[in-house]
Scaffold this motif. Structure first.
Motif, PDB file in Angstrom:
ATOM      1  N   ARG A  48       0.784  -1.242   0.000  1.00  0.00           N
ATOM      2  CA  ARG A  48       0.000   0.000   0.000  1.00  0.00           C
ATOM      3  C   ARG A  48       0.820   1.297   0.000  1.00  0.00           C
ATOM      4  O   ARG A  48       0.772   2.055   0.978  1.00  0.00           O
TER       5      ARG A  48
ATOM      6  N   THR B 177      -1.465   6.677   7.962  1.00  0.00           N
ATOM      7  CA  THR B 177      -2.548   5.823   7.448  1.00  0.00           C
ATOM      8  C   THR B 177      -2.827   4.684   8.435  1.00  0.00           C
ATOM      9  O   THR B 177      -3.870   4.038   8.360  1.00  0.00           O
TER      10      THR B 177
ATOM     11  N   LYS C  83       7.892   3.774  15.908  1.00  0.00           N
ATOM     12  CA  LYS C  83       7.418   3.527  14.538  1.00  0.00           C
ATOM     13  C   LYS C  83       7.748   4.637  13.551  1.00  0.00           C
ATOM     14  O   LYS C  83       7.403   4.538  12.379  1.00  0.00           O
TER      15      LYS C  83
ATOM     16  N   ASN D 202      -1.745   4.976  12.053  1.00  0.00           N
ATOM     17  CA  ASN D 202      -1.612   5.423  13.440  1.00  0.00           C
ATOM     18  C   ASN D 202      -2.108   6.854  13.566  1.00  0.00           C
ATOM     19  O   ASN D 202      -1.919   7.663  12.656  1.00  0.00           O
TER      20      ASN D 202
ATOM     21  N   PRO E 153      15.830  -2.066  10.262  1.00  0.00           N
ATOM     22  CA  PRO E 153      15.394  -3.032  11.283  1.00  0.00           C
ATOM     23  C   PRO E 153      16.326  -4.235  11.395  1.00  0.00           C
ATOM     24  O   PRO E 153      15.926  -5.365  11.145  1.00  0.00           O
TER      25      PRO E 153
ATOM     26  N   MET F 151      13.408  -9.295   6.224  1.00  0.00           N
ATOM     27  CA  MET F 151      13.183  -7.900   5.827  1.00  0.00           C
ATOM     28  C   MET F 151      14.072  -6.921   6.592  1.00  0.00           C
ATOM     29  O   MET F 151      13.796  -5.719   6.615  1.00  0.00           O
TER      30      MET F 151
ATOM     31  N   PHE G 284       7.509  -2.526  19.825  1.00  0.00           N
ATOM     32  CA  PHE G 284       7.931  -1.222  19.296  1.00  0.00           C
ATOM     33  C   PHE G 284       7.612  -0.088  20.272  1.00  0.00           C
ATOM     34  O   PHE G 284       7.908   1.074  19.989  1.00  0.00           O
TER      35      PHE G 284
ATOM     36  N   PHE H 258       6.910  -3.268   6.030  1.00  0.00           N
ATOM     37  CA  PHE H 258       6.347  -3.702   7.315  1.00  0.00           C
ATOM     38  C   PHE H 258       4.865  -4.074   7.161  1.00  0.00           C
ATOM     39  O   PHE H 258       4.405  -5.081   7.687  1.00  0.00           O
ATOM     40  N   LEU H 259       4.135  -3.236   6.421  1.00  0.00           N
ATOM     41  CA  LEU H 259       2.721  -3.538   6.149  1.00  0.00           C
ATOM     42  C   LEU H 259       2.586  -4.852   5.389  1.00  0.00           C
ATOM     43  O   LEU H 259       1.760  -5.705   5.725  1.00  0.00           O
TER      44      LEU H 259
ATOM     45  N   THR I  64      15.363  -3.607   4.758  1.00  0.00           N
ATOM     46  CA  THR I  64      14.444  -2.658   4.110  1.00  0.00           C
ATOM     47  C   THR I  64      14.817  -1.228   4.511  1.00  0.00           C
ATOM     48  O   THR I  64      15.377  -0.999   5.575  1.00  0.00           O
ATOM     49  N   ASN I  65      14.434  -0.281   3.647  1.00  0.00           N
ATOM     50  CA  ASN I  65      14.605   1.144   3.969  1.00  0.00           C
ATOM     51  C   ASN I  65      13.344   1.733   4.593  1.00  0.00           C
ATOM     52  O   ASN I  65      13.310   2.928   4.890  1.00  0.00           O
ATOM     53  N   ASP I  66      12.315   0.930   4.746  1.00  0.00           N
ATOM     54  CA  ASP I  66      11.014   1.492   5.095  1.00  0.00           C
ATOM     55  C   ASP I  66      10.885   1.824   6.572  1.00  0.00           C
ATOM     56  O   ASP I  66      11.646   1.351   7.405  1.00  0.00           O
ATOM     57  N   MET I  67       9.905   2.654   6.854  1.00  0.00           N
ATOM     58  CA  MET I  67       9.628   3.081   8.218  1.00  0.00           C
ATOM     59  C   MET I  67       8.753   2.016   8.892  1.00  0.00           C
ATOM     60  O   MET I  67       7.807   1.529   8.270  1.00  0.00           O
ATOM     61  N   PRO I  68       9.043   1.670  10.152  1.00  0.00           N
ATOM     62  CA  PRO I  68       8.318   0.573  10.814  1.00  0.00           C
ATOM     63  C   PRO I  68       6.951   1.002  11.333  1.00  0.00           C
ATOM     64  O   PRO I  68       6.705   0.993  12.540  1.00  0.00           O
ATOM     65  N   ILE I  69       6.056   1.360  10.416  1.00  0.00           N
ATOM     66  CA  ILE I  69       4.775   1.974  10.789  1.00  0.00           C
ATOM     67  C   ILE I  69       3.804   0.996  11.438  1.00  0.00           C
ATOM     68  O   ILE I  69       2.834   1.422  12.048  1.00  0.00           O
ATOM     69  N   VAL I  70       4.049  -0.293  11.264  1.00  0.00           N
ATOM     70  CA  VAL I  70       3.277  -1.336  11.975  1.00  0.00           C
ATOM     71  C   VAL I  70       4.262  -2.402  12.447  1.00  0.00           C
ATOM     72  O   VAL I  70       5.402  -2.470  11.971  1.00  0.00           O
TER      73      VAL I  70
ATOM     74  N   GLY J   4       1.899   4.944  -0.027  1.00  0.00           N
ATOM     75  CA  GLY J   4       1.125   6.150   0.253  1.00  0.00           C
ATOM     76  C   GLY J   4      -0.209   5.859   0.917  1.00  0.00           C
ATOM     77  O   GLY J   4      -1.053   6.740   1.032  1.00  0.00           O
ATOM     78  N   GLY J   5      -0.402   4.593   1.347  1.00  0.00           N
ATOM     79  CA  GLY J   5      -1.640   4.252   2.040  1.00  0.00           C
ATOM     80  C   GLY J   5      -2.814   3.993   1.120  1.00  0.00           C
ATOM     81  O   GLY J   5      -3.952   3.893   1.577  1.00  0.00           O
TER      82      GLY J   5
ATOM     83  N   GLU K  91       2.546   7.813   5.479  1.00  0.00           N
ATOM     84  CA  GLU K  91       2.181   6.386   5.514  1.00  0.00           C
ATOM     85  C   GLU K  91       1.950   5.936   6.963  1.00  0.00           C
ATOM     86  O   GLU K  91       1.031   5.161   7.248  1.00  0.00           O
ATOM     87  N   PHE K  92       2.796   6.434   7.881  1.00  0.00           N
ATOM     88  CA  PHE K  92       2.592   6.149   9.311  1.00  0.00           C
ATOM     89  C   PHE K  92       1.184   6.579   9.726  1.00  0.00           C
ATOM     90  O   PHE K  92       0.488   5.856  10.454  1.00  0.00           O
TER      91      PHE K  92
ATOM     92  N   ARG L 198       6.894   8.954   4.040  1.00  0.00           N
ATOM     93  CA  ARG L 198       6.935   7.876   5.036  1.00  0.00           C
ATOM     94  C   ARG L 198       6.079   8.226   6.260  1.00  0.00           C
ATOM     95  O   ARG L 198       5.371   7.374   6.793  1.00  0.00           O
TER      96      ARG L 198
ATOM     97  N   GLU M 193      11.055   6.662  -1.183  1.00  0.00           N
ATOM     98  CA  GLU M 193      10.107   7.582  -0.571  1.00  0.00           C
ATOM     99  C   GLU M 193      10.827   8.736   0.140  1.00  0.00           C
ATOM    100  O   GLU M 193      11.885   8.540   0.733  1.00  0.00           O
TER     101      GLU M 193
ATOM    102  N   GLY N 207       5.997  -0.392  -1.718  1.00  0.00           N
ATOM    103  CA  GLY N 207       5.264   0.347  -0.696  1.00  0.00           C
ATOM    104  C   GLY N 207       5.974   0.167   0.620  1.00  0.00           C
ATOM    105  O   GLY N 207       7.201   0.271   0.679  1.00  0.00           O
ATOM    106  N   ASN N 208       5.214  -0.151   1.659  1.00  0.00           N
ATOM    107  CA  ASN N 208       5.822  -0.306   2.976  1.00  0.00           C
ATOM    108  C   ASN N 208       6.004  -1.796   3.300  1.00  0.00           C
ATOM    109  O   ASN N 208       5.035  -2.543   3.395  1.00  0.00           O
TER     110      ASN N 208
ATOM    111  N   THR O  22      11.044   5.915  13.457  1.00  0.00           N
ATOM    112  CA  THR O  22      12.498   5.940  13.310  1.00  0.00           C
ATOM    113  C   THR O  22      12.883   5.833  11.837  1.00  0.00           C
ATOM    114  O   THR O  22      12.126   5.279  11.038  1.00  0.00           O
TER     115      THR O  22
END
Lengths: 233, 233
Positions: free
Chosen positions: A42, B183, B133, B185, B139, A132, B146, A93-94, A135-141, A44-45, B180-181, B177, B172, A90-91, B135
């Motif tokens: 997803r 979406t 979440k 939280n 990872p 994973m 978290f 973590f998602l 990854t460069n992604d943000m750990p949003i979940v 950009g959500g 996206e967080f 990012r 991104e 996308g992300n 950072t």
């Protein structure tokens, strides 16, 4: 026979979605009229439906239909009978959270190891690696597990970016981050610059694309491999 | 009374370690002759001892002794009786994993909420937020949780970096990012550019430093606050 493409990115700067991968897609999915799209990252959500529609738009010119994995009442069974897969970026973590929570990581791994063609871009490529953790992604979940499919015996770092010597900023460079990974893990990392991908045909894994590929191994200096090199660790 | 500094970075480009924070350190730790250093974020994989020595070197000019949290046989008790804390930057996943696995996150939170002065830089600031979440770190290890200390009712994004319109790269941006967080939280995010910090004195939280601070809230356009603004969400 494994038949896999793990691409750094879906889209090159100034180009259309998946445009630079046209010959790769044509070869990978030759003779296939329908694939399953995994929309869980997803970007950009956006919703699973919106993201699937975007992928379907790009595959139309190849005469390939696209169904979103989220639309099946029994997605594990759908994976078993699929003719091909594409997992979009996308992300991560998602994406990983959803695949683990729906118990789909292992069915997907099994289908691809049995020969169903698989293409990943960015987050979709990360899940082809051992885990994973690069990854460069943000750990949003919070995923229940960082492990991924392990289709290749290494990790990927998509969108690999060389350090910018002009940048007056003390955030870590990508290379610093991957070196930190190697203080805790002994898994090789393949840094995929944009425009590059990994091709797997059976047991042969090669570096592909318009740039050299940067390889990181624990306890070694990072090094570069030209396109077409067979990877073996 | 809470007495907290959460800084974006330890080091400004071309400057010495902690140099730009000199007046902040002098005020925060006034009258204190010893602090505990939390070295678990291990930037570049350096050892706890090496990292503590680096912090001790920087605090020498203030006449403040530094002991590494890893050197105590009963670290939870040491936290309870500490006169002050500094948590250095590095990898937030390593830091949070270690604090949770050693059951030190809650004792640290309690001591700081009871008034023991706390300074964090980068990863050390992330753990002052509600969770980790937002950072930027890779990872490289899997923390059991978290969640972090929640010393402030929002999350931090240290080393906040504005988009570079010149960059021909499809990874991104930081703003993408954080969106996206949001979406997933509903926690405000404070984007701390390098040179900025958050100051907490009792119930008053202010933005500080040389740049504006960029604020992200779910469902709103991001906005900027000048130094000295009282934050309340």
């Amino acid at each position: 026979m494994k038949n896999i493409v793990l691409a750094s990115t879906s889209t090159l700067f100034g180009e259309n979605y998946l445009a630079y991968l046209k010959p790769v897609i044509q070869e990978l999915f030759e003779g296939i009229d329908e694939i399953i799209f995994v929309p869980f990252a997803r970007p950009g959500g956006i919703s699973h439906d919106e993201y699937t529609a975007k992928a379907a738009g790009a595959f139309k010119e190849y005469g390939i239909g696209v169904k979103g994995l989220h639309t099946f009442s029994n997605p594990a069974e759908a994976i078993q009978y699929a003719k091909g897969f594409f997992t979009g970026g996308g992300n991560t973590f998602l994406l990983v959270k959803q695949l683990h929570e729906l118990n789909l990581m292992q069915p997907l791994k099994k289908a691809v190891e049995n020969g169903t063609p698989y293409m990943g871009a960015s987050a979709g490529s990360n899940i082809g690696g051992m885990n994973m953790k690069t990854t460069n992604d943000m750990p949003i979940v919070y995923p229940p597990d960082f492990s991924t499919m392990g289709l290749v015996p290494f990790n990927l770092n998509p969108h690999y970016l060389d350090p910018n010597p002009e940048l007056k900023h003390n955030g870590e460079t990508r290379e610093t981050r991957i070196k930190e990974f190697h203080t805790q893990n002994n898994i090789p990392v393949v840094g995929l610059r944009e425009g590059n991908w990994i091709r797997v045909k059976g047991t042969i894994i090669t570096t592909e694309g318009s740039c050299d590929t940067r390889i990181f191994e624990q306890g070694k200096e990072a090094y570069e491999l030209p396109a077409g090199t067979v990877l073996s660790f």
